[in-house]
Write an enzyme that holds these catalytic residues in place. Structure first.
Site, mmCIF file in Angstrom:
data_model
loop_
_atom_site.group_PDB
_atom_site.id
_atom_site.type_symbol
_atom_site.label_atom_id
_atom_site.label_comp_id
_atom_site.label_asym_id
_atom_site.label_seq_id
_atom_site.Cartn_x
_atom_site.Cartn_y
_atom_site.Cartn_z
ATOM 1 N N ASP A 95 0.852 -1.178 0.000
ATOM 2 C CA ASP A 95 0.000 0.000 0.000
ATOM 3 C C ASP A 95 0.892 1.234 0.000
ATOM 4 O O ASP A 95 1.264 1.760 1.040
ATOM 5 C CB ASP A 95 -0.913 -0.014 1.218
ATOM 6 C CG ASP A 95 -2.026 1.008 1.111
ATOM 7 O OD1 ASP A 95 -2.066 1.739 0.099
ATOM 8 O OD2 ASP A 95 -2.856 1.083 2.033
ATOM 9 N N ALA A 96 1.239 1.681 -1.203
ATOM 10 C CA ALA A 96 2.110 2.853 -1.353
ATOM 11 C C ALA A 96 1.433 3.978 -2.124
ATOM 12 O O ALA A 96 1.911 5.104 -2.115
ATOM 13 C CB ALA A 96 3.413 2.459 -2.053
ATOM 14 N N LYS A 97 0.341 3.666 -2.811
ATOM 15 C CA LYS A 97 -0.463 4.649 -3.543
ATOM 16 C C LYS A 97 0.396 5.565 -4.414
ATOM 17 O O LYS A 97 0.238 6.787 -4.419
ATOM 18 C CB LYS A 97 -1.324 5.468 -2.581
ATOM 19 C CG LYS A 97 -2.318 4.616 -1.785
ATOM 20 C CD LYS A 97 -3.194 5.485 -0.911
ATOM 21 C CE LYS A 97 -4.218 4.644 -0.149
ATOM 22 N NZ LYS A 97 -3.599 3.846 0.934
ATOM 23 N N ARG A 98 1.281 4.970 -5.183
ATOM 24 C CA ARG A 98 2.164 5.766 -6.032
ATOM 25 C C ARG A 98 1.423 6.258 -7.268
ATOM 26 O O ARG A 98 0.549 5.573 -7.805
ATOM 27 C CB ARG A 98 3.380 4.932 -6.457
ATOM 28 C CG ARG A 98 4.284 4.515 -5.300
ATOM 29 C CD ARG A 98 4.820 5.721 -4.548
ATOM 30 N NE ARG A 98 5.955 5.362 -3.710
ATOM 31 C CZ ARG A 98 5.941 5.378 -2.383
ATOM 32 N NH1 ARG A 98 4.835 5.718 -1.742
ATOM 33 N NH2 ARG A 98 7.013 5.059 -1.690
#
EC number: 4.1.1.23
Length: 279
Positions: A95-98
């Site tokens: 979960d890094a939402k890049r």
């Protein structure tokens, strides 16, 4: 050739149930566990969660920000957490939402989706709000690596609506547009496409949206945010079989006792199974 993420996820969900447990070592939770808010506490927390649950949940979702805040030593703990979880048989959704454009998006993709990267994960959360096409480097590398993406589409935070519910010139809103892009990515994939959407479990009736994208639907909001497993059929309708409910604090607050973590995860898993249609 690496088996696609969608196929691996479908098998894991069928064998273990669809529960996804977050690994979110924020400061207050470390304190609740009696740990210091430092790298040692971070490592103890993460290792305990993996050891307790890696043989019984389909997916772990580590939130990279809670590791990154400790700098390089925190990222080293994240690398070890990812590797140990995958070695134990769980899938890892980073979960890094890049989200960015061009070579920068390509670099983000390489960090998490290149097979020889220390942070290689089975899937990655990404933000499409520089335009869905900006995700192309991640889409291409995910296909090459047998990995997956989860694209923010209809998120549970109240602020998301000002973007995701905005109506385009063609009359379709932005969230629905993202779902349509993902359906196109997953066309013809069996038993499940590898390109999923993030759709909040707290959003209520979504019958006006076509959630049948032939891909997984990550559903945050179960547990501490107020949604229950029993709510899922009403929210997701016919797409319920492809939903991956995410629980973080609802499970993690029972640590550091391993038995309590397992019992909590099993309760959620049982409630989710009971909510799913039979047959």
């Amino acid at each position: 050739m690496t088996e696609p993420f969608g196929a691996r996820l479908r098998r894991a969900m069928d064998e273990r149930g669809p529960l996804c447990v977050g690994i979110d070592p924020h400061a207050s939770l470390l304190t609740e566990w009696g740990l210091n808010d430092d790298v040692t506490g971070l490592e103890r927390f993460s290792r305990t969660v993996v050891e307790a649950l890696s043989d019984r949940v389909a997916v772990f979702k580590p939130q990279s920000a809670f590791f990154e805040r400790f700098g390089s030593r925190g990222v080293a703990v994240l690398e070890k957490t990812v590797q140990e979880a995958r070695a134990a048989g769980a899938l890892v959704l980073m979960d890094a939402k890049r989200g960015d454009i061009g070579s920068t998006m390509a670099a983000y993709a390489e960090a998490f989706l290149r097979k020889d990267s220390p942070l290689f994960s089975d899937a990655l959360t990404v933000s499409p709000y520089l335009g869905y096409g900006s995700l192309s480097p991640a889409v291409v590398l995910a296909r090459e690596s047998g990995a997956g993406l989860f694209v923010l589409a209809l998120t549970s935070n109240p602020e998301g609506g000002e973007v995701q519910h905005a109506v385009r010139a063609d009359g379709r809103n932005v969230g629905a547009t993202m779902l349509a892009h993902l359906a196109a990515e997953n066309t013809g994939e069996e038993p499940l496409g590898s390109f999923g959407a993030v759709v909040g479990a707290t959003l209520g009736d979504l019958s006006s949206y076509d959630l049948d994208i032939n891909g997984p639907l990550l559903a945050p909001g179960v547990g501490a945010q107020g949604a229950t497993p029993a709510d899922l059929p009403a929210v997701f309708g016919a797409a319920i079989r492809n939903v991956v409910p995410n629980v973080s604090r609802g499970v993690l607050r029972h640590g550091p006792d391993v038995s309590a973590l397992r019992a909590s995860a099993e309760r959620f898993a049982d409630e989710i199974r009971s909510a799913l249609p039979t047959g």
